[in-house]
Scaffold this active site. Structure first.
Site, mmCIF file in Angstrom:
data_model
loop_
_atom_site.group_PDB
_atom_site.id
_atom_site.type_symbol
_atom_site.label_atom_id
_atom_site.label_comp_id
_atom_site.label_asym_id
_atom_site.label_seq_id
_atom_site.Cartn_x
_atom_site.Cartn_y
_atom_site.Cartn_z
ATOM 1 N N LYS A 271 0.848 -1.191 0.000
ATOM 2 C CA LYS A 271 0.000 0.000 0.000
ATOM 3 C C LYS A 271 0.881 1.238 0.000
ATOM 4 C CE LYS A 271 -4.301 1.127 2.400
ATOM 5 N NZ LYS A 271 -5.011 0.907 3.679
HETATM 6 O O1 G3P Z 1 -7.391 1.929 5.665
HETATM 7 C C1 G3P Z 1 -7.802 2.910 4.776
HETATM 8 C C2 G3P Z 1 -9.101 3.560 5.117
HETATM 9 O O2 G3P Z 1 -10.153 2.659 4.923
HETATM 10 C C3 G3P Z 1 -9.201 4.244 6.433
HETATM 11 O O3 G3P Z 1 -10.446 4.805 6.520
HETATM 12 O O4 G3P Z 1 -11.459 6.930 7.198
HETATM 13 O O5 G3P Z 1 -12.136 4.804 8.269
HETATM 14 O O6 G3P Z 1 -9.876 5.785 8.769
HETATM 15 P P1 G3P Z 1 -10.987 5.626 7.771
#
Ligand code: G3P
Length: 225
Positions: free
Chosen positions: A83
């Site tokens: 990633k």
């Molecule tokens: O891991 C990437 C992403 O899905 C993080 O999203 O906004 O839930 O922290 P968030």
């Protein structure tokens, strides 16, 4: 559409994998930190639970170091996906890693043009961040729709991995927009299975079942236990 879980919590991953519909895992530095465990230790356990793509994030800012981290992640396990944040150095690294046959997931994507660049660099996945975009007052789901249109129009094979999803509605919108994958936290994944009317209907059926005379068919099953 494939379903991934977005966490490094191995209990959550194990439970969700047990439901039989989990296709992969996405992690990020925040998830690893929250796990409170060592990087390799927690990764090893995750790779042992899920036999599917598992995204592991690089943490360097220059292309050469990102490539080195990416190679190390790829060597760690054949299911590893490297990633990489969308930025100039990141996309230089993605181009190199993809030329070596290493799978990549370009993350922190907030614009269709960033997604176009990731596809040109040969990314395996692009991760548009829906909910964070919504929180900033933008239309998160239109980002997925626009990326889908661009990739289909130009024949890019990069897969759209919708990320930062927080609501069932956003999952539905991902399905409608043609996302290839949706990754989400454990609680949301679990809530996809649920509806209050399902619970009410099931309670009614089971209540009515008590009025049916005992059946030998199920009695045999109970005896076999
Ligand atoms: O891991 C990437 C992403 O899905 C993080 O999203 O906004 O839930 O922290 P968030």
């Amino acid at each position: 559409m494939q379903l991934f879980i977005d966490t490094a919590n191995v209990d959550e991953i194990r439970t969700a994998a047990g439901w039989g519909l989990l296709d992969g895992v996405t992690t990020n530095p925040t998830h690893i930190a929250k796990s409170g465990r060592g990087f390799e230790e927690v990764l090893l356990e995750i790779f042992g639970i899920v036999d599917g793509p598992i995204s592991v994030e690089t943490v360097s800012l220059d292309a050469a170091s990102i490539v080195n981290e990416g190679r190390a992640i790829a060597r760690f396990h054949p299911n590893a996906v490297v990633k990489v944040p969308v930025m100039i150095e990141g996309l230089k690294a993605v181009r190199q890693l993809s030329s070596e046959g290493i799978k990549t997931n370009v993350t922190l994507c907030f614009s269709p043009v960033q997604a176009f660049l990731a596809a040109k660099a040969g990314a395996t996945y692009i991760s548009p961040f829906l909910h964070r975009k919504e929180l900033a007052g933008d239309d998160g789901i239109s980002l997925v729709r626009e990326i889908r249109a661009i990739y289909d129009r130009y024949g890019y094979r990069t897969r759209i991995l919708a990320a930062s999803i927080r609501t069932v509605r956003e999952v539905l919108e991902c399905l409608r927009a043609g996302a290839d994958v949706a990754t989400m936290p454990f609680d949301l994944l679990e809530s996809l299975y649920k509806h209050s009317m399902t619970d009410a209907g099931l309670a009614m059926f089971l209540d009515d079942w008590k009025k049916v005379p005992p059946t030998r068919l199920f009695a045999d099953l109970a005896a076999a236990r």
